[in-house]
Design a protein around this motif. Sequence first.
Motif, PDB file in Angstrom:
ATOM      1  N   ASP A  77     108.119  78.712  56.414  1.00 49.86           N
ATOM      2  CA  ASP A  77     107.673  77.160  56.098  1.00 49.86           C
ATOM      3  C   ASP A  77     106.388  76.963  56.592  1.00 49.86           C
ATOM      4  O   ASP A  77     105.603  75.994  55.847  1.00 49.86           O
ATOM      5  N   TYR A  98     108.599  70.198  54.403  1.00 52.17           N
ATOM      6  CA  TYR A  98     108.627  71.245  55.391  1.00 52.17           C
ATOM      7  C   TYR A  98     109.048  70.920  56.653  1.00 52.17           C
ATOM      8  O   TYR A  98     109.337  71.653  57.527  1.00 52.17           O
ATOM      9  N   SER A 114     112.437  70.528  57.114  1.00 53.18           N
ATOM     10  CA  SER A 114     113.003  71.733  57.304  1.00 53.18           C
ATOM     11  C   SER A 114     112.562  72.364  58.723  1.00 53.18           C
ATOM     12  O   SER A 114     113.769  73.000  59.306  1.00 53.18           O
TER      13      SER A 114
END
Lengths: 287, 130
Positions: free
Chosen positions: A245, A272, A275
């Motif tokens: 990521d 991102y 995450s």
Amino acid sequence: MRRMKPYQVGQLAILGISLILSGCTTPEAVRQFTALAADASARIPIVFRDLSASCVRKELADRPTEEIEDVGEKISATCKPFTEDETRLMGALEVLTGYMNALNQLASDEVVSYDKEIDGFASSVQSAGNFNENQVSAVKGLAKFLADAAASGYQRKKLVSSIKSADKDVTTLCKFLGDTIGIDYVRVLNVEQDSVRTRYKNAILADSAGARGSNVLIQDRWRHELQKFADKKRGAEDAQKLLSDISEAHRLLAAQADRWSAKELYKDLTPYSASIQALISDFQTAF
Amino acid sequence: MPALTQDQARQLAQEFFEISKGVGDFRFDHFDSLIPEQNNALQNLQHQLSSQSNQFTALAISIGLDDLQPTLDRINQVTDDVNQAVTRLDDIRRVISIATTFVSLGAAIASGSPTTIASAIQDTFQNLEG
């Protein structure tokens, strides 16, 4: 000191406004991403340190069941290559963290704001010279704006060029670290798991004529061990995804660097960032 | 003989691990028909193969790190450039602060007051050292 003529003040104002319209915005999204990336990568050392620890646990599990010994020279020597690898892996990780921290500093608001210093300077000029309050205030306002805008322009240019030039290497580094965790560390865990499984199976077979109760205890213990391995492998997967990521988000920054707008960039980076935050939370439960 | 690549070392690590598992499974499948010496020999073989797998894994990581060095050097160079840019922007702040104290020093000297001059001189030195 001569007073500024009205047309000169006007020229500075026009220059200031055009700087706003050129889109020099503070890279808030860059700052948030780099802070998160630095924080995420700083959590990974625990995985690398487990390389040699897993090797030692595996070697101890291979010892005869009747043996109770400390980690001797033989096991230390066997696992020494991992200890050496760990030091270098930490160094590689620090390069990534150092880079993210440096970008984070450059992307900060404080580094391009000179308000406090200009206020101090204006006060000293006012008290030292024959300028009225309105003149000092007007020049102070424009000076602040121009200084901030010039610094922001320099900041943005430096961020763009740095992120673009480092992108390919950041991708390579993140992939290497991710594969070391996802492939090599997981294999080392599997090797340890197999040794531990063998140890428990040996124990059950050795006690096959004995009390069933001890077999139940052994099996319960084995299930507990199995869960620990599963947790660590899940943590390894999280760490690998974290690095992926970070790499992807950095690639996005580099690809869009020439047309950054804080709002759009923030929108693109948010998945991102979300995450990475979720992965950090899960990773912490595994280790 | 050429040195191993990282992928080759990884492949060997995996193969040695698979073989060690195979030896372990064989031993347990035939446990009752093996004499103790055979049992011990197979167990030792399993351990040696799995230890060798770890050695190849450590080697794979080491080879990868060797290959990675130019990448690390380039990122460090960019980091240094970024840190220099931050320092440059901080230097501007410092210059403004120093300029402020010089203006104050000038005003103090113009005032002719010894106490004010002494205080302004001290501030100037502190800022220069800062």
